[in-house]
Design an enzyme around this catalytic site. Structure first.
Site, short mmCIF file in Angstrom:
data_model
loop_
_atom_site.label_atom_id
_atom_site.label_comp_id
_atom_site.label_asym_id
_atom_site.label_seq_id
_atom_site.Cartn_x
_atom_site.Cartn_y
_atom_site.Cartn_z
N HIS A 89 0.88 -1.21 0.07
CA HIS A 89 -0.17 0.26 -0.10
C HIS A 89 0.79 1.24 -0.07
O HIS A 89 0.35 2.20 -0.31
CB HIS A 89 -0.78 -0.03 1.31
CG HIS A 89 -2.36 0.20 0.92
ND1 HIS A 89 -3.03 0.33 -0.34
CD2 HIS A 89 -3.13 0.49 1.79
CE1 HIS A 89 -4.39 0.64 -0.24
NE2 HIS A 89 -4.50 0.87 1.14
N ASN A 118 -9.44 3.01 -1.22
CA ASN A 118 -10.03 4.23 -0.34
C ASN A 118 -9.33 5.52 -0.21
O ASN A 118 -9.86 6.56 0.06
CB ASN A 118 -9.82 3.61 1.23
CG ASN A 118 -11.02 2.60 1.37
OD1 ASN A 118 -12.19 2.67 0.60
ND2 ASN A 118 -10.71 1.40 2.17
N ASN A 174 -7.16 6.07 4.10
CA ASN A 174 -8.48 6.33 4.05
C ASN A 174 -8.95 7.86 4.41
O ASN A 174 -10.08 8.38 3.97
CB ASN A 174 -9.49 5.51 5.15
CG ASN A 174 -9.34 4.10 4.96
OD1 ASN A 174 -8.65 3.59 3.96
ND2 ASN A 174 -9.63 3.28 5.78
N ASP A 183 -0.88 2.48 -5.36
CA ASP A 183 -0.81 1.09 -5.76
C ASP A 183 -2.13 0.65 -6.55
O ASP A 183 -3.27 1.39 -6.36
CB ASP A 183 -0.60 0.32 -4.46
CG ASP A 183 -1.97 0.59 -3.55
OD1 ASP A 183 -2.07 1.77 -3.05
OD2 ASP A 183 -2.71 -0.47 -3.22
#
Length: 187
Positions: free
Chosen positions: A19, A107, A63, A86
Site C-alpha cells: 500500500h 480508499n 482512508n 498502488d
C-alpha cells in the site's frame, strides 16, 4: 505549480508494504532533488518543495488522504495534481497512467475524490492481487516478498523518472513514454 502526491500509511509499521508504494516513489524523488521541507500542521503530512513542484506524503492514513491533499491544494493552488498509488488490478511491474475516472475501491482515491474531485492525473503502480478476494486488506498491508524486491526497485525508479519527465512535459507525453503494460521487469 505541480503537486505530486504519493499514497501510503505513516509509521514504520507500514513502511515497506504494498500500500505504501506511492510513498516509496516520493522518497526516491525527494532523495534525488534539492528540496526544502514545508511544515504546516494543516497539511497533515510531509510536504517538500523543489522549484515549481511539491511532493506530498499524507500522514492521515490511506482512508483520509483527501484531507491532506485538500489542505495543500487550498494553500498552494497547484495547476496539476498527480497521485501515485498502488493498483491491485495490475501485476507488479505494470505502470499505467490516466486522468480522472473512478476510485476502483481504493480508499485513498475515494477520499481524494471526495475532497478535490476526480480530475487529477494518476500513476497506477501494479502490486498484483491476492489469491482470495477476502484477503485484500491483509495483502496490501504486507511487505513485498524477497523475490519481488528487484522488480520493486525498478518500478520505483521508473515511477520517479516519469515524475521528473512530467516537470518538463505534459501528462499525455509522460503517459506515452512511461506506460508499461507488460511491466518494467518483463524480459
Amino acid at each position: 505549480m505541480t503537486l505530486i502526491v504519493g499514497l501510503g500509511n505513516p509509521t514504520q509499521t507500514y513502511a515497506n508494504t504494498r500500500h505504501n508504494i506511492g510513498f516509496m516513489v516520493i522518497d526516491a524523488l525527494v532523495g534525488d532533488h534539492a528540496v526544502t521541507s514545508v511544515s504546516k500542521p494543516q497539511f497533515k503530512g510531509e510536504l517538500f518543495k523543489s522549484s515549481q513542484t511539491l511532493f506530498l506524503k499524507p500522514h492521515t492514513y490511506m482512508n483520509l488522504s483527501g484531507e491532506s491533499v485538500r489542505a495543500v491544494c487550498d494553500y498552494f493552488k497547484p495547476d496539476l495534481v498527480v497521485v501515485i498509488h498502488d493498483d491491485l488490478d495490475l501485476d507488479l511491474g505494470v505502470v499505467r497512467f490516466k486522468t480522472g475516472g473512478g476510485h476502483g475501491g481504493h480508499n485513498g482515491l475515494k477520499s481524494i475524490d471526495q475532497h478535490i474531485g476526480s480530475a487529477y492525473f494518476r500513476m497506477r503502480l501494479g502490486i498484483g492481487k491476492p489469491a482470495q478476494k477476502s484477503a485484500v486488506v491483509s495483502y496490501v498491508l504486507q511487505g513485498f516478498k524477497a523475490e519481488e524486491l528487484p522488480c520493486l526497485k525498478q518500478v520505483i525508479s521508473h515511477g520517479a523518472s516519469a515524475m521528473v519527465a512530467l516537470q518538463k512535459s505534459s501528462p499525455e507525453e509522460v503517459t506515452a513514454a512511461f506506460t508499461c503494460k507488460k511491466g518494467v521487469c518483463a524480459p
